[in-house]
Design an enzyme around this catalytic site. Structure first.
Site, PDB file in Angstrom:
ATOM      1  N   SER A 153       0.841  -1.193   0.000  1.00  0.00           N
ATOM      2  CA  SER A 153       0.000   0.000   0.000  1.00  0.00           C
ATOM      3  C   SER A 153       0.885   1.255   0.000  1.00  0.00           C
ATOM      4  O   SER A 153       1.722   1.401  -0.881  1.00  0.00           O
ATOM      5  CB  SER A 153      -0.952  -0.048   1.201  1.00  0.00           C
ATOM      6  OG  SER A 153      -2.004   0.861   1.063  1.00  0.00           O
ATOM      7  N   ASP A 312      -8.764  -6.919  -4.288  1.00  0.00           N
ATOM      8  CA  ASP A 312      -8.426  -5.563  -3.836  1.00  0.00           C
ATOM      9  C   ASP A 312      -9.053  -4.551  -4.792  1.00  0.00           C
ATOM     10  O   ASP A 312      -8.593  -4.357  -5.907  1.00  0.00           O
ATOM     11  CB  ASP A 312      -6.898  -5.413  -3.816  1.00  0.00           C
ATOM     12  CG  ASP A 312      -6.430  -4.064  -3.273  1.00  0.00           C
ATOM     13  OD1 ASP A 312      -7.278  -3.186  -3.024  1.00  0.00           O
ATOM     14  OD2 ASP A 312      -5.213  -3.889  -3.103  1.00  0.00           O
ATOM     15  N   HIS A 345      -8.071  -5.319   0.081  1.00  0.00           N
ATOM     16  CA  HIS A 345      -6.786  -4.619   0.149  1.00  0.00           C
ATOM     17  C   HIS A 345      -5.920  -5.115   1.302  1.00  0.00           C
ATOM     18  O   HIS A 345      -4.693  -5.129   1.206  1.00  0.00           O
ATOM     19  CB  HIS A 345      -7.041  -3.110   0.277  1.00  0.00           C
ATOM     20  CG  HIS A 345      -5.777  -2.298   0.293  1.00  0.00           C
ATOM     21  ND1 HIS A 345      -4.867  -2.336  -0.740  1.00  0.00           N
ATOM     22  CD2 HIS A 345      -5.263  -1.440   1.221  1.00  0.00           C
ATOM     23  CE1 HIS A 345      -3.846  -1.530  -0.451  1.00  0.00           C
ATOM     24  NE2 HIS A 345      -4.064  -0.989   0.723  1.00  0.00           N
TER      25      HIS A 345
END
Length: 369
Positions: A153, A312, A345
């Site tokens: 991320s 995701d 995610h």
């Protein structure tokens, strides 16, 4: 997973480093970075791996701070003896980003002029600045070249920035569930979170006191963010349309009471100003698309592993593929894996044997392959 062993009890440390000129021209003096290390640095200092954290993470990536800790560091599944980032083999460094609120220079730091926390008068910090502060930390160990920089991320953005800011200083780069720039939708989610904080009656232009922080606004921001970290499948499996547990006045549904709990527990460990600073750093990070991205990535010299996750929808696989396409176009060595997951995610944080195998295989592969 590879091992149940933990790095054990770890000691949070703080490095007071030199001046750092930020992207916007301000100077951080001194630059303070909170960090932890796991494993032993080799005599040649050639086995160091830097782990970069996501939005709400910190330097505590593995192990426990005390024997009474119920939960280990945020990436304990992957950092430790016999794990993907094997601390029997590697010296792993994890630091808190500047602009954060877990010990590194940020809005909660004391302004020497006023004797109070900077609050919203702290200078804007970019992903590039975060990486520059990490470089100062790495140099303080006498490490010239990292074996690897890895992150998921926002951590993936930092890893990508490392590869072009300091191309000679890393051999490998691992980017999980990330992007070369935020889409309008990703910016929109962060903007709603920021607006929730700004509309809290305790906001006070970011100059709030410890006794009256914008808790409600920050809790709403976290609720919004947390929705984007999960997948529809995971939420349906976990909550469906079940009624809430406990007080019915808060929410009509279990998913609502879960989000309220997530929001309320988050405000006890995070600062509202830092949430604004770090989400803005994310939104302003932009290496472009297509040819622009290919050009931006051209200085990189390391090998890359890019991993995306089928479920995701916040950082969809298409964004990882854009990075891969541009790396290939600028003739870089890159491996790409899309993992099939149901967890959205957050997948990169969760136990996954395939992810462990992929990371270990990449790190153990001879560099010239």
């Amino acid at each position: 997973m590879g091992s149940n062993q933990s790095v054990g009890i770890v000691e949070p440390k703080t490095a007071v480093l030199g001046d750092l000129r930020l992207d916007n021209g301000s100077v951080l003096s001194p630059t303070v970075v909170a960090y932890e290390t796991y494993g032993v640095l080799s005599p040649n200092k050639d086995n160091a791996i830097l782990i970069c954290h996501a939005l709400s993470g910190d330097a505590h990536a593995a192990g426990f701070h005390s024997g009474s800790d119920k939960r280990p560091g945020w990436w304990d599944e992957y950092v430790g003896p016999g794990k993907a980032f094997d601390t029997n083999q590697y010296f792993v460094i994890s630091s808190n980003v500047i602009g954060g609120c877990k010990g590194s220079s940020g809005p909660m730091s004391i302004n020497p002029v006023s004797g109070k926390p900077y609050g919203s008068s702290f200078p804007f910090v970019s992903i590039k600045d975060m990486v520059a502060a990490q470089k100062l930390l790495v140099e303080s160990f006498g490490i010239q070249r990292l074996l690897c920089v890895a992150g998921g991320s926002m951590g993936g953005m930092q890893a990508l920035q490392w590869s072009i800011s300091y191309p000679d200083a890393l051999e490998n780069c691992i980017i999980l569930a990330s992007s070369a720039e935020h889409s309008a939708m990703q910016i929109a989610f962060n903007e709603v979170g920021r607006q929730a904080i700004l509309s809290d009656p305790n906001w006070n232009n970011g100059l709030y006191e410890d006794s009256a922080t914008p808790r409600k606004g920050l809790a709403l921001a976290r609720m919004m963010g947390h929705i984007t970290y999960l997948s529809d499948h995971k939420m349906r499996e976990k909550f469906g349309r079940k009624p809430p547990i406990g007080n019915l006045l808060n929410s009509d549904f279990a998913v609502g009471s879960y989000l309220i709990y997530q929001g309320e527990s988050f405000v006890d460990r995070f600062d509202a100003n830092s949430y604004i600073y770090v989400t803005k750093a994310l939104d302003h990070f932009s290496l472009g698309k297509g040819q622009e991205l290919t050009k931006a990535l051209s200085p990189a010299q390391c090998r890359f592993l890019v991993v995306s996750y089928s479920s995701d929808w916040l950082y969809p696989p298409s964004q990882s593929r854009e990075i891969v396409k541009s790396l290939e176009a600028s003739d870089k060595r890159v491996f790409y894996v899309e993992l099939t997951t149901n967890e959205g995610h957050d997948s990169f944080l969760l136990p996954n044997q395939r992810q462990e195998d992929v990371i270990r295989g990449f790190l153990n592969m001879p560099v010239n392959e």
